[in-house]
Scaffold this active site. Sequence first.
Site, short mmCIF file in Angstrom:
data_model
loop_
_atom_site.label_atom_id
_atom_site.label_comp_id
_atom_site.label_asym_id
_atom_site.label_seq_id
_atom_site.Cartn_x
_atom_site.Cartn_y
_atom_site.Cartn_z
N ASP A 233 0.38 -30.34 -31.79
CA ASP A 233 -0.31 -29.16 -32.50
C ASP A 233 0.64 -29.53 -33.87
O ASP A 233 1.31 -30.43 -34.21
CB ASP A 233 -0.46 -27.87 -32.10
CG ASP A 233 -1.50 -27.22 -32.47
OD1 ASP A 233 -1.72 -27.03 -33.76
OD2 ASP A 233 -2.40 -26.94 -31.77
N GLY A 255 1.23 -35.02 -34.26
CA GLY A 255 1.10 -33.31 -34.56
C GLY A 255 -0.16 -33.23 -35.58
O GLY A 255 -0.83 -34.20 -36.06
N HIS A 256 -0.21 -31.89 -36.00
CA HIS A 256 -1.43 -31.59 -36.75
C HIS A 256 -0.81 -31.37 -38.10
O HIS A 256 -1.48 -30.55 -39.11
CB HIS A 256 -2.07 -30.40 -36.09
CG HIS A 256 -2.72 -30.67 -34.91
ND1 HIS A 256 -3.56 -29.75 -34.22
CD2 HIS A 256 -2.97 -31.94 -34.17
CE1 HIS A 256 -4.15 -30.27 -33.14
NE2 HIS A 256 -3.75 -31.80 -33.22
N GLY A 257 0.53 -31.73 -38.60
CA GLY A 257 0.96 -31.46 -39.80
C GLY A 257 1.68 -30.07 -39.81
O GLY A 257 2.17 -29.39 -39.08
#
Length: 414
Positions: A233, A255-257
């Site tokens: 995430d 990941g999601h940044g």
Amino acid sequence: MANVRINAAVILLFLPLVFSNVADALGFGSNPGGPPPTVFNVLKYGAVPNGHDDCAEAFVQAWQAACHHPGGNARLLVPAGHYKLLPVVFQGPCTTSPIVVQVQGIVTGSDQVSDYEENQWILFENINGLVLTGGGTFDGSGDKTWKYNDCHVNPDCQLLAVGLKFSHVTKGVVRQLNSLNPQGFHMSLYKCDDFKIHSMHITAPMTSPNTDGIHVSTSNNIRISRSTIATGDDCVSVGQGSTNVSVSKVTCGPGHGISVGSLGKQQDELDVRGLIVRNCTLSGTENGLRIKTWPASPAIKASHFIYQDIIMNNVKNPIIIDQCYGSKKKCVSQPSRVAVSDVHFINVHGTSVSNVAINIGCSPMVPCQNVDLFNVNLKYTGPANHGSESSSVCTNAKVGFRGINYPALCKAVA
């Protein structure tokens, strides 16, 4: 064209972060030249480093002895070995400040969800002066529990246990540790102040659900630096009520940044103000630099963000503001009321695997104000059948630009 507007008020906002770096350089939490610390070894309190027997009671007893040591200058030691640890709370206030927790071994959580009454594994609470270090590893055994996470279909899901949670901790330092496979977030800061996290290795598979690397909420003066985060995430997420947060020299991916939000899901949320993200590299992430807010939100503000000297390597959504997060349908009838303003992207370079490298989608009720891009260069490297060039989309936003920018920046669209 509009120039980048970073005025004196913005600079003053971030001065506490600049001056705090001086304290970092001087070695916060050290006691040079002073008497050696009194060491409280968990083995002496009954901990068995076999990886099977629960050591929670021994850890708590050692903590209480160190925390209330009358002479101060105490250190709780978890030596090399493998320790199983059921959910535990290390609670202050302490006589010793700062209290040092030195973890050299591997600490493993239970893989049974029923063992967790609260959504936390290890909680540090009500402490003024804490140093958590030692080179050891916290293994949350989340790979056995992620199957119980239904957040992808249930927006009101119960998040699984946070690996390391810090609540009401002032003057905290977490450094030189490994976090592996938590059930939920790796680390969470809540109502913390003057807190530094650096030299961390945070790891979970890209398929692990809701395993944010470091989540910050309702906290002030937080500095995250020189760390590697690979998770399922957000590498770093900055939630409601957070002010003066700095993220620097972080390598993120998968990941999601690095995200602000999501904001506005609850009606009692507070403003977010002051974020610097600098000298970071994002590789193969779902998002790059993201601000996300829910529709039907309370009227709060998210402002004064600087993203500078960022490298993107094959990122799906390098720059994205999404004010319809969670429900595109609901966004039409009940737009977000989170007012996003003063957002500066400076020297952001690299590659995008999606055609839309810049997607600034703001609320029609409170359009984004003073969003500036300076020397942003994001080239498309996705499938050839989707085109050869990256593009940008801006909706309900006042966007200014300066320098050399690619893709060509969009005009404001109502």
